[in-house]
Scaffold this motif. Structure first.
Motif, short mmCIF file in Angstrom:
data_model
loop_
_atom_site.label_atom_id
_atom_site.label_comp_id
_atom_site.label_asym_id
_atom_site.label_seq_id
_atom_site.Cartn_x
_atom_site.Cartn_y
_atom_site.Cartn_z
N TYR A 1 -0.14 -58.24 -2.74
CA TYR A 1 0.51 -57.40 -3.75
C TYR A 1 0.16 -55.92 -3.54
CZ TYR A 1 1.99 -55.62 -8.29
OH TYR A 1 2.60 -54.91 -9.30
N GLY A 2 -1.11 -55.66 -3.24
CA GLY A 2 -1.52 -54.28 -2.99
C GLY A 2 -0.86 -53.68 -1.77
N GLU A 3 -0.59 -54.51 -0.76
CA GLU A 3 0.03 -54.03 0.49
C GLU A 3 1.53 -53.79 0.33
OE1 GLU A 3 0.17 -52.92 4.51
OE2 GLU A 3 -1.61 -53.38 3.29
N TYR A 4 2.22 -54.67 -0.37
CA TYR A 4 3.69 -54.60 -0.42
C TYR A 4 4.26 -54.26 -1.80
CZ TYR A 4 3.47 -56.80 4.18
OH TYR A 4 3.22 -57.08 5.51
N ASN A 5 3.38 -54.20 -2.79
CA ASN A 5 3.80 -53.88 -4.16
C ASN A 5 4.73 -54.94 -4.75
OD1 ASN A 5 3.55 -52.20 -6.43
ND2 ASN A 5 5.50 -51.17 -5.99
N HIS A 6 4.61 -56.15 -4.27
CA HIS A 6 5.30 -57.30 -4.88
C HIS A 6 4.57 -58.57 -4.45
CE1 HIS A 6 7.20 -58.77 -1.17
NE2 HIS A 6 7.41 -57.50 -0.86
N LEU A 7 4.79 -59.63 -5.17
CA LEU A 7 4.14 -60.90 -4.87
C LEU A 7 4.93 -61.68 -3.82
CD1 LEU A 7 3.18 -61.97 -8.49
CD2 LEU A 7 1.58 -61.37 -6.66
N PRO A 8 4.30 -62.61 -3.12
CA PRO A 8 5.05 -63.47 -2.21
C PRO A 8 6.12 -64.25 -2.96
CG PRO A 8 2.68 -63.69 -1.83
CD PRO A 8 2.84 -62.90 -3.09
N ASP A 9 7.28 -64.32 -2.39
CA ASP A 9 8.38 -65.06 -3.02
C ASP A 9 8.42 -66.46 -2.42
OD1 ASP A 9 10.64 -66.01 -4.21
OD2 ASP A 9 12.02 -64.58 -3.26
N VAL A 10 7.96 -67.44 -3.21
CA VAL A 10 7.91 -68.82 -2.72
C VAL A 10 8.74 -69.75 -3.61
CG1 VAL A 10 5.70 -68.53 -1.55
CG2 VAL A 10 5.74 -69.19 -3.97
N GLY A 11 9.56 -69.19 -4.47
CA GLY A 11 10.45 -70.00 -5.28
C GLY A 11 9.88 -70.48 -6.59
N GLY A 12 8.85 -69.86 -7.07
CA GLY A 12 8.28 -70.26 -8.37
C GLY A 12 6.98 -69.53 -8.61
N ASP A 13 6.48 -69.64 -9.85
CA ASP A 13 5.22 -68.96 -10.17
C ASP A 13 4.06 -69.94 -10.38
OD1 ASP A 13 5.94 -70.12 -12.55
OD2 ASP A 13 6.23 -68.23 -13.64
N ARG A 14 4.31 -71.23 -10.22
CA ARG A 14 3.25 -72.24 -10.27
C ARG A 14 3.39 -73.09 -9.01
NH1 ARG A 14 0.30 -74.34 -14.85
NH2 ARG A 14 -0.79 -76.27 -14.30
N VAL A 15 2.41 -72.96 -8.11
CA VAL A 15 2.53 -73.50 -6.76
C VAL A 15 1.40 -74.49 -6.48
CG1 VAL A 15 2.61 -72.92 -4.31
CG2 VAL A 15 3.61 -71.35 -6.00
N GLN A 16 1.73 -75.62 -5.87
CA GLN A 16 0.74 -76.56 -5.37
C GLN A 16 0.61 -76.36 -3.85
OE1 GLN A 16 -0.47 -77.65 -8.66
NE2 GLN A 16 -1.02 -79.32 -7.28
N THR A 17 -0.61 -76.30 -3.37
CA THR A 17 -0.80 -75.97 -1.96
C THR A 17 -0.54 -77.14 -1.01
OG1 THR A 17 -3.19 -76.41 -2.13
CG2 THR A 17 -2.44 -74.13 -2.48
N ASP A 18 -0.01 -78.25 -1.51
CA ASP A 18 0.36 -79.35 -0.62
C ASP A 18 1.87 -79.60 -0.62
OD1 ASP A 18 0.57 -80.32 -3.19
OD2 ASP A 18 -0.24 -82.30 -2.71
N GLY A 19 2.65 -78.71 -1.22
CA GLY A 19 4.10 -78.86 -1.27
C GLY A 19 4.80 -77.77 -0.48
N PRO A 20 6.13 -77.80 -0.45
CA PRO A 20 6.91 -76.81 0.32
C PRO A 20 6.60 -75.37 -0.07
CG PRO A 20 8.30 -78.64 -0.35
CD PRO A 20 7.00 -78.83 -1.05
N ALA A 21 6.49 -75.10 -1.39
CA ALA A 21 6.18 -73.74 -1.83
C ALA A 21 4.78 -73.33 -1.38
CB ALA A 21 6.30 -73.64 -3.35
N GLY A 22 3.84 -74.28 -1.42
CA GLY A 22 2.48 -73.99 -0.97
C GLY A 22 2.42 -73.73 0.52
#
Length: 231
Positions: free
Chosen positions: A104-125
């Motif tokens: 966020y500090g580098e690009y001034n936005h969050l990574p866009d992974v298709g949601g704001d609640r992410v599990q690190t064993d799924g497609p978004a993760g």
């Protein structure tokens, strides 16, 4: 034979009997003074003066005290290390949250992974890991365009305690020491306070862009064995 003199006294548990033998020779020379120490009923001959014996006892006592203090200090340090040592899962949770914050500090936005609640064993993760690990490649939709490595971590073994990779070296999940994935909350609302549900609680983290946790050994969210990126 010169004069002889017997001195008796107590030194703690030691009974001391000193006998000075002096004889006059040619030129009024005197022989060396010998002392006999009686300790617990046994006579021993010593060439040391009473002053030397006292100094030696003091040195032994000081040395023994230093050894004891050193051991006590070592025990205190080891206990402090054990208390302050973070489990590897907690370190990874903190590292992942920091990686998102740095993105966020580098690009001034969050990574866009298709949601704001992410599990690190799924497609978004998986997508989130690719972005933070700088493993998106040359895809036109790549988000980490400056190729910054935001996240580093050890490789999982048996699907536990690290980042798991596919046969073609792509990240397929991030797991704690029990093989459970992490949950990542992203501050997609861009508000000053990150607000989310955690177990039966509502958590508010001021000034944070991400929060990370895993449910730990019992697999239940909100219990004491969870590892979290916040206190």
């Amino acid at each position: 034979m010169g004069r002889s003199e017997t001195e008796r006294g107590d030194r703690g548990n030691f009974k001391i009997c000193a006998l000075d033998l002096r004889s006059s020779g040619p030129g009024n020379e005197e022989n060396e003074v010998w002392r006999f120490l009686r300790i617990d009923g046994e006579s021993r001959v010593s060439g040391m003066s009473e002053e030397k014996v006292s100094v030696r006892r003091v040195l032994i006592a000081v040395f023994g005290g230093l050894v004891v203090l050193g051991l006590m200090g070592w025990v205190v340090v080891q206990r402090a290390v054990r208390v302050n040592r973070k489990p590897s899962g907690q370190m990874m949770a903190s590292s992942l949250a920091s990686a998102v914050e740095n993105f966020y500090g580098e690009y001034n936005h969050l990574p866009d992974v298709g949601g704001d609640r992410v599990q690190t064993d799924g497609p978004a993760g998986e997508k989130l890991l690719e972005i933070l690990l700088n493993m998106e490649g040359s895809l036109p939709e790549a988000q980490n365009v400056r190729s910054v490595i935001f996240l580093q971590g050890k490789e999982a073994k048996g699907g536990k305690d690290g980042i798991a990779y596919t046969a073609d070296d792509s990240p397929e999940g991030l797991f704690d020491s029990y093989g459970r994935p992490y949950t990542v909350i992203l501050n997609s609302d861009k508000k000053d306070t990150l607000k989310f549900r955690y177990g039966d609680q509502t958590i508010r983290l001021r000034g944070k862009q991400a929060a990370v946790w895993s449910v730990g050994k019992d697999g239940i969210e909100g219990t004491n064995d969870d590892v979290k990126s916040w206190n």
